[in-house]
Write an enzyme that holds these catalytic residues in place. Sequence first.
Site, short mmCIF file in Angstrom:
data_model
loop_
_atom_site.label_atom_id
_atom_site.label_comp_id
_atom_site.label_asym_id
_atom_site.label_seq_id
_atom_site.Cartn_x
_atom_site.Cartn_y
_atom_site.Cartn_z
N ASP A 11 0.86 -1.14 -0.04
CA ASP A 11 0.17 -0.17 -0.03
C ASP A 11 1.09 1.22 0.07
O ASP A 11 2.33 1.23 -0.36
CB ASP A 11 -1.05 -0.12 1.07
CG ASP A 11 -0.21 0.02 2.61
OD1 ASP A 11 0.98 0.15 2.54
OD2 ASP A 11 -1.09 0.28 3.43
N CYS A 68 3.12 -3.25 4.14
CA CYS A 68 2.29 -2.03 4.26
C CYS A 68 3.18 -1.53 5.60
O CYS A 68 4.27 -1.63 6.10
CB CYS A 68 1.03 -2.61 4.86
SG CYS A 68 0.79 -3.72 6.16
N THR A 70 2.54 -1.67 9.25
CA THR A 70 2.93 -2.59 10.22
C THR A 70 3.35 -3.80 9.86
O THR A 70 3.60 -4.88 10.45
CB THR A 70 1.92 -2.81 11.31
OG1 THR A 70 0.77 -3.04 10.49
CG2 THR A 70 1.52 -1.20 11.85
N HIS A 101 10.88 -23.16 9.99
CA HIS A 101 9.72 -23.81 10.54
C HIS A 101 8.63 -23.78 9.98
O HIS A 101 7.77 -24.53 10.31
CB HIS A 101 9.84 -23.08 12.26
CG HIS A 101 10.85 -23.71 13.03
ND1 HIS A 101 10.97 -23.43 14.24
CD2 HIS A 101 12.28 -23.83 12.49
CE1 HIS A 101 12.16 -23.82 14.81
NE2 HIS A 101 12.94 -24.14 13.69
N HIS A 136 8.49 -30.05 11.31
CA HIS A 136 7.84 -28.72 10.87
C HIS A 136 7.05 -29.03 9.64
O HIS A 136 5.72 -28.40 9.62
CB HIS A 136 9.00 -27.97 10.64
CG HIS A 136 9.83 -27.52 11.63
ND1 HIS A 136 9.46 -27.18 12.97
CD2 HIS A 136 11.17 -27.79 11.78
CE1 HIS A 136 10.49 -26.99 13.60
NE2 HIS A 136 11.31 -27.44 13.04
C1 RB5 Z 1 -1.63 2.73 6.62
O1 RB5 Z 1 -2.15 4.00 7.21
C2 RB5 Z 1 -1.62 1.77 7.55
O2 RB5 Z 1 -2.72 1.41 8.25
C3 RB5 Z 1 -1.29 0.48 6.58
O3 RB5 Z 1 -0.16 0.43 5.86
C4 RB5 Z 1 -0.97 -0.91 7.69
O4 RB5 Z 1 -0.04 -0.84 8.66
C5 RB5 Z 1 -2.28 -1.65 8.23
O5 RB5 Z 1 -2.09 -2.75 8.84
#
Ligand code: RB5
Length: 150
Positions: A11, A68, A70, A101, A136
């Site tokens: 994203d 993305c 996180t 694993h 595994h």
């Molecule tokens: C975008 O702001 C953020 O929410 C997205 O990149 C991601 O971290 C969501 O899980």
Amino acid sequence: MTTERILIASDHAGFELKEKLEHALEDLGFDVQDLGTNTADSTDYADYAHPLAQKVSTGEVERGVLLCGTGLGMSYTANRYPRVRAAVAWNPDIAKLARQHNDSNVLVLPARFLSEEQGVEILKAWLETPFEGGRHARRVDKIEIPDSNP
Ligand code: RB5
């Protein structure tokens, strides 16, 4: 030797690091298919995770990389697909274990928490590490919901 195709998508939060990792993958000799996003404009991670996970789930492409902010939204979405094992890795050791694993076939990176150098290190560790199989493999076989994938 045939060139391995690998998918990559992000994203907006992962866009900048995606572009860098795409070049790193090309330098490593992969045939990279970039499924977007193609700008830093705000977008929705699931729109990019679905097409990539679908191709891995069907076996059309063996491996993929998602980014993305996180890593969480991308992993939630990709892991809804049968046979997709999308691992969020924030350091090379986690990436290696995800391969050794868990036979991870999608690497998910938390782009907002990584430098380019860290991203490349994690990517290389994940690409280079084989699955250990053995006990595994038995555990990985138990991941799919029974009778859910005819
Ligand atoms: C975008 O702001 C953020 O929410 C997205 O990149 C991601 O971290 C969501 O899980």
